[in-house]
Design an enzyme around this catalytic site. Structure first.
Site, mmCIF file in Angstrom:
data_model
loop_
_atom_site.group_PDB
_atom_site.id
_atom_site.type_symbol
_atom_site.label_atom_id
_atom_site.label_comp_id
_atom_site.label_asym_id
_atom_site.label_seq_id
_atom_site.Cartn_x
_atom_site.Cartn_y
_atom_site.Cartn_z
ATOM 1 C CG LEU A 141 -1.717 1.277 1.501
ATOM 2 C CD1 LEU A 141 -2.633 1.613 0.330
ATOM 3 C CD2 LEU A 141 -2.508 1.152 2.797
ATOM 4 C CD GLU A 193 1.791 4.748 -4.496
ATOM 5 O OE1 GLU A 193 1.079 3.967 -5.143
ATOM 6 O OE2 GLU A 193 1.956 5.958 -4.810
ATOM 7 C CB THR A 224 6.081 -6.444 6.134
ATOM 8 O OG1 THR A 224 6.290 -5.209 6.824
ATOM 9 C CG2 THR A 224 6.530 -7.593 7.018
ATOM 10 C CD GLN A 247 17.250 6.949 32.233
ATOM 11 O OE1 GLN A 247 17.417 6.841 31.027
ATOM 12 N NE2 GLN A 247 17.935 7.811 32.970
ATOM 13 C CB ILE A 248 15.149 0.512 35.035
ATOM 14 C CG1 ILE A 248 14.010 1.425 35.509
ATOM 15 C CG2 ILE A 248 15.423 -0.571 36.080
ATOM 16 C CD1 ILE A 248 12.660 0.746 35.599
ATOM 17 N N GLY A 302 23.646 1.705 31.996
ATOM 18 C CA GLY A 302 24.610 1.463 30.917
ATOM 19 C C GLY A 302 24.382 0.156 30.197
ATOM 20 C CD GLU A 351 -1.249 -1.826 9.747
ATOM 21 O OE1 GLU A 351 -2.060 -1.116 9.134
ATOM 22 O OE2 GLU A 351 -0.887 -2.930 9.332
#
Length: 386
Positions: free
Chosen positions: A125, A127, A158, A339-340, A343, A366
């Site tokens: 669909l 374009e 997809t 975040q929790i 690093g 969608e």
């Protein structure tokens, strides 16, 4: 009102939870890092029944409901959004339009192979430069003596380029109505059609093991009976497909957000700082509180939309609400999960990083959040929300 799952619904959810744990979860991070399509999982997904689950037995399906399918898809999405994208594309964007609008011959030709995972379909669909502006569609389908000649290009499609892809459902302009609006048709174009070529796999931020490409059609000749329904009313096919597609995306968002919450809780209860688990600090616990609240609300919105479809009620507005809310919950939950983790969550080969990258695409597919808000505002201004 009964918000409890039935025994059968719980059984389906638990069955797919075990299936996902045993089959999909192993290798999910590796698939993401390598970015190769998950061919080995297609027959296993087909054997699980998920491709056929929400379709009537008379067309070869398993006779399940939209709610049962949503419960199954949520479990797949908790593990791997790329795999969930393949499921959603196979069910909602390939089989569903054929079930709803296909001729008896089209159903006989394609549905059983789709349900069995013997072939994959896709829905072409979007374009380049078009996005949600279907009225600006450039791809055209012109009547010729042998049927239709289709020319144009599609983007972000997809499953278009897998070795198992059998057909594309291509949306194309077939004329102009008296009021100046474009007439749009939907056509089943077999992958081997002369003049159909594919671009290389697109390098995406997330959904890395899901196949996504551009599609080019240069005078692709297809027979008259390739039209999916009325070739002047294909917009109805597309809108019906996208409506169900929003339930699918919302479901995937719920699954991703649920996984983000689980990963955050697991890490926060084990990681210690200044003498105690970081889960005992409000800065962390409040994040998890918001995540849990968001997941619960998003799941209720999504299941309501699926339930309304099962009851043959209008569900378009509810599907749009669910998609908008759930996609933003997924993005926020993935952000807080990273975040929790600090690093370690910033490392590319970790689950939090994958969830964060995958979540962004769910706010776009969608219908973007902006498009959903526009549609919801239109419903509200029309007095359809009391």
């Amino acid at each position: 009102m009964n918000f409890q799952l039935t025994e059968q619904q719980r059984s389906i959810r638990d069955e797919y939870r075990r299936f996902v744990s045993d089959v999909i979860e192993p290798g999910a991070t590796q698939r993401d890092q390598v970015g190769e399509f998950h061919y080995d999982l297609i027959p296993k997904l087909a054997d699980s029944g998920i491709f056929a689950l929400p379709f009537a037995e008379e067309v070869g399906g398993l006779g399940g409901s939209a709610v049962e399918y949503a419960l199954a898809l949520e479990e797949v999405s908790r593990s791997d959004i790329s795999v969930a994208m393949t499921v959603a594309n196979q069910v909602g964007l390939s089989a569903l339009p054929i079930v709803a609008f296909g001729s008896p011959a089209q159903k006989e030709r394609w549905l059983v192979p789709l349900f069995r995972g013997e072939t994959l379909g896709c829905f072409a669909l979007t374009e380049p430069g078009g996005g949600s502006d279907n009225r600006g569609m450039k791809t055209t389908a012109t009547r010729v003596s042998s049927g239709w000649s289709i020319s144009g290009s599609k983007l972000f499609i997809t499953n278009a380029g897998t070795d198992m892809t059998g057909f594309l459902i291509v949306a194309a302009r077939t004329g102009t109505a008296a009021d100046g609006r474009p007439q749009i048709g939907a056509f089943l174009v077999e992958r081997a059609t002369h003049g159909l070529t594919l671009g290389p796999p697109l390098n995406k931020t997330g959904w890395r093991s899901s196949d996504t490409r551009a599609v080019y059609l240069d005078n692709c000749l297809v027979p008259e009976d390739s039209a999916l329904g009325d070739p002047q009313r294909g917009l109805r096919t597309m809108l019906g497909t996208l409506k169900f597609g929003r339930i699918q995306i919302a479901t995937m968002c719920v699954g991703l957000a649920q996984r983000a919450l689980e990963e955050a809780v697991s890490y926060a209860t084990q990681r210690r700082a200044f003498g105690k688990p970081i889960s005992e600090y409000q800065g962390t616990s409040f994040k998890m509180s918001d995540m849990a609240l968001g997941v619960h609300a998003a799941r209720l919105l999504t299941l309501e939309a699926a339930w309304r479809r099962d009851q043959a009620l209008e569900y378009g507005p509810q599907a749009g609400e669910a998609k908008l809310f759930a996609s933003e919950v997924a993005m926020k939950s993935a952000h807080d999960c990273v975040q929790i983790h600090g690093g370690s969550g910033f490392m590319d080969d970790t689950v939090p990083s994958r969830l964060f990258r995958d979540a962004k695409g769910l706010e776009i597919g969608e219908g973007t959040s902006e498009i959903q808000r526009m549609l919801i505002a239109r419903e509200a201004l029309g007095g359809k929300f009391a």
